[in-house]
Design an enzyme around this catalytic site. Structure first.
Site, PDB file in Angstrom:
ATOM      1  N   ASP A 267       0.822  -1.204   0.000  1.00 37.97           N
ATOM      2  CA  ASP A 267       0.000   0.000   0.000  1.00 37.97           C
ATOM      3  C   ASP A 267       0.861   1.261   0.000  1.00 37.97           C
ATOM      4  OD1 ASP A 267       0.873  -0.157   2.619  1.00 37.97           O
ATOM      5  OD2 ASP A 267      -1.115  -0.085   3.523  1.00 37.97           O
ATOM      6  N   SER A 268       2.175   1.077   0.061  1.00 39.86           N
ATOM      7  CA  SER A 268       3.115   2.183  -0.157  1.00 39.86           C
ATOM      8  C   SER A 268       2.918   2.795  -1.537  1.00 39.86           C
ATOM      9  CB  SER A 268       4.560   1.698   0.003  1.00 39.86           C
ATOM     10  OG  SER A 268       4.794   0.517  -0.744  1.00 39.86           O
TER      11      SER A 268
ATOM     12  N   LYS B 263      -0.888  -9.408   2.979  1.00 36.14           N
ATOM     13  CA  LYS B 263      -0.155  -8.923   4.153  1.00 36.14           C
ATOM     14  C   LYS B 263      -1.031  -7.933   4.899  1.00 36.14           C
ATOM     15  CE  LYS B 263       3.350  -5.916   3.865  1.00 36.14           C
ATOM     16  NZ  LYS B 263       2.874  -4.803   4.755  1.00 36.14           N
TER      17      LYS B 263
ATOM     18  N   GLU C 124       9.597  -3.966  10.617  1.00 34.96           N
ATOM     19  CA  GLU C 124       9.959  -2.654  10.082  1.00 34.96           C
ATOM     20  C   GLU C 124      10.484  -1.709  11.153  1.00 34.96           C
ATOM     21  OE1 GLU C 124       8.310   1.032   7.314  1.00 34.96           O
ATOM     22  OE2 GLU C 124       7.130  -0.803   7.493  1.00 34.96           O
TER      23      GLU C 124
END
EC number: 2.1.2.11
Length: 263
Positions: free
Chosen positions: A44-45, A113, A183
């Site tokens: 979704d980046s 994800k 992350e």
């Protein structure tokens, strides 16, 4: 032979690092697949690097499906994973099943994800995996919680925060996730998680001890106007493309392109 979720787990057991990158369109996905990337994430980046949003929050399920379809047409070997965007899975396991089902059915991706590993999300992961939907977890800095974090700071620095992230990792593994994205957490915490879970950890700004690494492709190619401190550009395509367009523009204005026919 196409990469599978089980193969990633086998690679962890053998100590073979996993190579992962994001892709949002056919051309880049084809290049990554041909280069031998193990896992391609339609993240979704894309909202920030492709669609111009300030965060990932505005991204819709329809936008994810649209881009994932393009990537799927290119990918032949890599394992393809697609993000569930904000508020397409948090309300209930039923909502998550509907969203994940649409992605797998309409795009041909092999897995989804989702972010966080709290109790509710772990139960959602358990429900998804119980009906045959492979799930990759994502903990540490989770961009869909940007406003809660007040930006994108490193996570897990305080002892209680570190313990919470470890608990989330164990819960997601127990729930049936096939891998975890870690992350922007401290390397020693990522190392501890990697040693304690049986599934692969894929780091992004989480040090060198994870079972694999992932970066946003725009950062790798030097296309981003800003990139996180843990990213590494391997080429400066932003400068290269700008210069190429300037040269093209100059040649058009001077009538040097296209070349006139020979007399």
């Amino acid at each position: 032979m196409a990469v599978t979720t089980k193969q990633l787990i086998q690679w962890k057991q053998k100590g073979r690092p996993i190579v992962a990158l994001t892709a949002y369109d056919y051309t880049i996905a084809q290049l990554l697949d041909n280069a031998g990337v193990d896992l391609i994430l339609v993240g979704d980046s894309l909202g920030m690097v492709t669609l111009g949003y300030e965060t990932t929050l505005p991204v819709t399920l329809e936008e994810m499906i649209h881009h994932a379809k393009a990537v799927r047409r290119a990918v032949k070997q890599a394992l393809m994973v697609v993000d569930l965007p904000f508020l397409t899975y948090q309300e209930s396991p039923q909502q998550a099943i509907h969203s994940a089902g649409r992605i797998l059915k309409e795009t041909g991706a092999q897995a989804v994800k989702l972010e966080s590993g709290n109790e509710a999300i772990a139960q959602t992961v358990k429900k998804l995996t119980s009906i045959g939907i492979p799930v990759m977890g994502h903990i540490g800095l989770i961009p869909q919680s940007v406003h809660q974090f007040g930006g994108y700071p490193q996570q897990g620095n305080a002892p209680d925060a570190s313990a919470r992230i470890l608990t989330e990792a164990l819960a997601l593994a127990e729930a049936g996730a096939f891998a975890l994205v870690l992350e922007h957490i401290k390397a020693d915490l990522a190392k501890e998680i990697t040693e304690k879970v049986s599934i692969p950890t894929i780091g992004i700004g989480a040090g060198a001890y994870c079972d694999g690494q992932i970066l946003v492709i725009n950062d790798v190619l030097g296309l981003s106007h800003w990139q996180p401190p843990f990213a590494k550009p391997y080429v400066n395509l932003r400068e290269t493309i700008t210069q190429a367009v300037k040269e093209y523009s100059l040649e058009v204005k001077k009538r040097k392109f296209p070349q006139p026919p020979s007399p």
